[in-house]
Design an enzyme around this catalytic site. Structure first.
Site, short mmCIF file in Angstrom:
data_model
loop_
_atom_site.label_atom_id
_atom_site.label_comp_id
_atom_site.label_asym_id
_atom_site.label_seq_id
_atom_site.Cartn_x
_atom_site.Cartn_y
_atom_site.Cartn_z
N ASP A 1 -7.17 -10.10 -2.40
CA ASP A 1 -7.45 -9.81 -3.83
C ASP A 1 -6.80 -10.13 -4.73
O ASP A 1 -6.73 -10.18 -5.63
CB ASP A 1 -7.43 -7.71 -3.64
CG ASP A 1 -6.15 -7.12 -3.90
OD1 ASP A 1 -5.18 -8.33 -3.06
OD2 ASP A 1 -5.31 -6.44 -4.15
N ASP B 1 -5.47 5.92 2.43
CA ASP B 1 -5.94 4.03 1.92
C ASP B 1 -7.21 3.74 2.74
O ASP B 1 -7.25 4.51 3.47
CB ASP B 1 -4.82 3.64 3.02
CG ASP B 1 -5.10 2.27 2.26
OD1 ASP B 1 -3.90 1.82 1.28
OD2 ASP B 1 -5.42 1.30 2.25
N ALA C 1 14.18 -7.83 -2.13
CA ALA C 1 14.71 -7.44 -3.64
C ALA C 1 14.34 -6.24 -4.36
O ALA C 1 13.00 -5.56 -4.78
CB ALA C 1 14.11 -9.08 -5.19
N HIS D 1 1.25 -1.10 -0.07
CA HIS D 1 -0.14 -0.13 -0.24
C HIS D 1 1.22 1.31 0.14
O HIS D 1 0.49 2.47 -0.91
CB HIS D 1 -0.82 -0.13 1.60
CG HIS D 1 -1.55 -0.87 1.17
ND1 HIS D 1 -3.45 -1.00 1.34
CD2 HIS D 1 -1.61 -2.63 1.12
CE1 HIS D 1 -4.38 -2.05 1.40
NE2 HIS D 1 -2.81 -2.96 1.46
N TRP E 1 -1.30 -6.69 -6.26
CA TRP E 1 -1.75 -6.28 -7.84
C TRP E 1 -0.15 -5.61 -8.11
O TRP E 1 -0.80 -5.56 -9.24
CB TRP E 1 -2.99 -5.08 -7.29
CG TRP E 1 -2.96 -4.63 -8.54
CD1 TRP E 1 -2.94 -2.94 -8.45
CD2 TRP E 1 -3.30 -5.06 -9.80
NE1 TRP E 1 -3.13 -2.63 -10.46
CE2 TRP E 1 -3.42 -3.79 -10.71
CE3 TRP E 1 -3.66 -6.25 -10.54
CZ2 TRP E 1 -3.84 -3.94 -12.13
CZ3 TRP E 1 -4.09 -6.11 -11.55
CH2 TRP E 1 -4.10 -4.81 -12.94
N ASN E 2 0.44 -5.14 -6.80
CA ASN E 2 1.47 -4.33 -7.51
C ASN E 2 2.42 -5.38 -8.47
O ASN E 2 2.93 -4.24 -9.41
CB ASN E 2 2.24 -3.70 -6.01
CG ASN E 2 1.66 -2.38 -5.52
OD1 ASN E 2 1.21 -1.24 -5.83
ND2 ASN E 2 1.44 -2.73 -4.37
N SER E 3 2.52 -6.01 -7.94
CA SER E 3 3.82 -7.08 -8.29
C SER E 3 3.05 -7.23 -10.06
O SER E 3 3.87 -7.52 -10.90
CB SER E 3 3.65 -8.53 -8.06
OG SER E 3 4.41 -8.37 -6.83
N GLU F 1 2.99 -4.43 -12.24
CA GLU F 1 4.54 -4.60 -12.81
C GLU F 1 5.28 -4.72 -13.71
O GLU F 1 5.68 -5.32 -14.40
CB GLU F 1 5.78 -4.63 -11.31
CG GLU F 1 5.70 -3.09 -10.20
CD GLU F 1 5.95 -3.39 -9.28
OE1 GLU F 1 5.67 -2.74 -8.36
OE2 GLU F 1 6.29 -4.37 -8.72
N1 UDP Z 1 8.21 -5.82 -4.02
C1 UDP Z 1 9.99 -5.68 -3.55
N2 UDP Z 1 11.28 -6.63 -3.51
C2 UDP Z 1 10.63 -7.46 -2.64
C3 UDP Z 1 9.43 -7.68 -2.48
C4 UDP Z 1 8.36 -6.65 -2.83
O1 UDP Z 1 10.37 -4.24 -3.99
O2 UDP Z 1 11.77 -8.23 -2.79
C5 UDP Z 1 7.79 -4.58 -4.13
C6 UDP Z 1 6.73 -4.68 -6.07
O3 UDP Z 1 7.88 -4.49 -6.38
C7 UDP Z 1 5.97 -3.79 -5.06
C8 UDP Z 1 5.41 -4.61 -3.40
O4 UDP Z 1 6.87 -4.74 -3.57
O5 UDP Z 1 5.69 -3.24 -5.34
C9 UDP Z 1 4.32 -5.60 -2.59
O6 UDP Z 1 3.47 -5.27 -3.70
P1 UDP Z 1 2.15 -6.35 -3.65
O7 UDP Z 1 1.01 -5.60 -4.08
O8 UDP Z 1 2.85 -7.00 -5.25
O9 UDP Z 1 1.64 -7.45 -2.44
P2 UDP Z 1 1.85 -7.70 -0.97
O10 UDP Z 1 3.24 -7.85 -0.44
O11 UDP Z 1 1.16 -6.39 -0.35
O12 UDP Z 1 1.38 -8.82 -0.64
#
Ligand code: UDP
Length: 482
Positions: free
Chosen positions: A390, A124, A349, A19, A369-371, A374
């Protein structure tokens, strides 16, 4: 453009990485277009966003950080638990109650002489108390999401048409009402935001009510990817929906790409050097975001599946030291066997940096959703492996709507209600999914072609004349005050 202090957005992210990261990116994008932004953060999270904010400031962007302590003791939380990694698993309700205690200090901050007064609160959706904050400050309030409109609309339709009424089994498939496309969900896969989580029943109602009363929605998606769902959701909510993504495209430089969220466990240069030695499109990137936990058995099956696939891979192993000695030993031996072909990152990472490299050809993702966004931005097909929240809807979106993924066939949530479930995806399934995304004959080629086409649309959306670019400008215009 120059600083337009007529618009001042106060961003209040939920301080989970998934978030926080997109909220900060969105704030910085608004600042890029001249709006003043204040980003609210608590002490344990400042380090996660400071590099990007410092970079933005050095580039002359009007960005303020408002760091406020969270009153943890008042809610029986241990020191440092404003970092969600430190919240004891039985105290999540306390954590969310503690967040509401940010309201009064925030009001004091903006009423104090010297602080620029906000023209809009962007909170948020998990901060229902922001409703009262915005009311007390007498400014409009937007709800912030990092979700696709497809997911938002599915979830909303399930709720407003009571799709689960009379359905006894949490895993029984139900068709999402009110969509042209046939999409099946289950209560276990799509319970609704905070619904079905013990202790959060009232909170779920508060979240919905705050959303109903918001002055609009801002989300990390882009119109060209899902025009019918963006329009459908805006209509269903009778609310303006500003899609402003992909927000990760704020980061165009190695310096900020490599420091998004936690500090990376590997140097950007080492990572890029490793990737430089690989064929274009040959490497599978494997990561499950910041929260999802794997069972030790699953770690082993995944590792063996990646090894058997024959493809190069970068595998992000979270909490590698917490799976027991057997797993530690297994990982060490695996690393020996796949030396030069498999790179293990134990910890955080530099994800977007890795995904942007031409050697990467696919992403095994939990479909946060961010992954997912991306992956789309990088033009990559995915192996969809949802765990909870989600993620199931995002996986369906990638596989069934966008046609850029294969799923690993997990039907039940792996972490429903924050419990662990012992469903183990076998090494054969992993191997097959990896091969079908990176090879996969004509079907694989089609998937890759669709992913590349989508990435081109994503980039166009944030450029001059693009929909997300236009929405950012429109946001500023809509919330400026003379
Ligand atoms: N992320 C990262 N390195 C990692 C793990 C996650 O940069 O080792 C970042 C990823 O690029 C994304 C966010 O953290 O922007 C994770 O958000 P996502 O919605 O994918 O998953 P959540 O962590 O909320 O389950």
């Amino acid at each position: 453009g120059g600083a337009n202090v007529k618009a001042h957005f106060v961003f209040i992210p939920l301080m989970f990485q998934g978030h926080l990261i997109p909220a900060v990116d969105t704030a910085l994008l608004l600042a890029t277009h001249g709006a003043l932004v204040s980003i609210v953060v608590t002490p344990s999270n400042t380090g996660r966003i400071r590099p990007a904010v410092d970079f933005a400031r050095k580039s002359g962007l009007p960005v303020r950080l408002v760091e406020l302590p969270l009153d943890l003791a008042a809610e029986g939380l241990p020191d440092g638990a404003d970092d969600v990694e430190k919240v004891p698993s039985d105290l999540w309700t306390n954590y969310f109650r503690a967040l509401a205690r940010l309201r009064e200090p925030l009001e004091r901050h903006f009423h104090a002489a010297g602080a620029p007064y906000p023209t809009c609160v962007v909170a948020d959706f998990c901060h229902p108390w922001a409703k009262e904050l915005a009311a007390n400050l007498a400014v409009p309030r937007l709800s912030f999401f990092s979700m696709c409109a497809f997911c938002l609309l599915c979830q909303h339709n399930v709720e407003r048409f009571n799709a689960y009424d009379g359905v006894a089994d949490d895993n029984e498939p139900v068709v999402v009402p009110g969509l042209e496309k046939r999409v099946e969900v289950s209560r276990a896969q799509a319970p609704g935001f905070f619904r079905g989580t013990p202790g959060f029943e009232m909170f779920a109602d508060d979240v919905e009510q705050a959303l109903v009363e918001a002055d609009g929605i801002v989300t990390n998606s882009f119109l060209e990817m899902e025009p019918e769902y963006v329009a459908g959701y805006a209509e269903a909510r009778s609310m303006k929906v500003w899609t402003v993504g992909p927000v990760s495209l704020f980061h165009q430089r190695k310096a900020t790409l490599a420091s998004r969220g936690n500090t990376a466990a590997i140097g950007a240069d080492e990572c890029l050097r490793w990737l430089d030695g690989k064929e274009p499109g040959s490497v599978m990137y494997v990561s499950f975001g910041s929260i999802a936990q794997a069972e030790p058995k699953q770690v082993v099956e995944l590792g063996l599946g990646l090894e058997a696939s024959g493809h190069p891979f970068i595998w992000v192993v979270k909490n590698a030291d917490q799976h027991g000695e057997d797993v530690t030993e297994f990982l060490r031996e695996l690393e020996g066997r796949v030396a030069g072909r498999g790179l293990l990152i134990r910890g955080w990472a530099p994800q977007v940096l890795i995904l942007s490299h031409a050697a990467v050809g696919g992403f095994v993702t939990h479909c946060g959703w961010n992954s997912t966004m991306e992956a789309i931005t990088a033009g990559l097909p995915v192996v969809a492996w949802p765990h909870f929240a989600d993620q199931f809807l995002n996986a369906k979106f990638a596989v069934e709507v966008l046609g850029i993924g294969v799923d690993v066939g997990v039907m039940e949530p792996l972490m429903y209600r924050m419990d662990q479930k012992e469903i183990v995806v076998g090494r054969d399934v992993v191997e097959k999914a990896v091969r079908s995304v990176l090879d996969g004959g004509d079907e694989g080629e089609e998937r890759r072609r669709r992913a590349r086409a989508l990435a081109a649309k994503a980039k166009a959306a944030v450029e001059e004349g693009g929909s997300s670019h236009g929405n950012l400008l429109d946001l500023i215009k809509s919330f400026e005050v003379d």
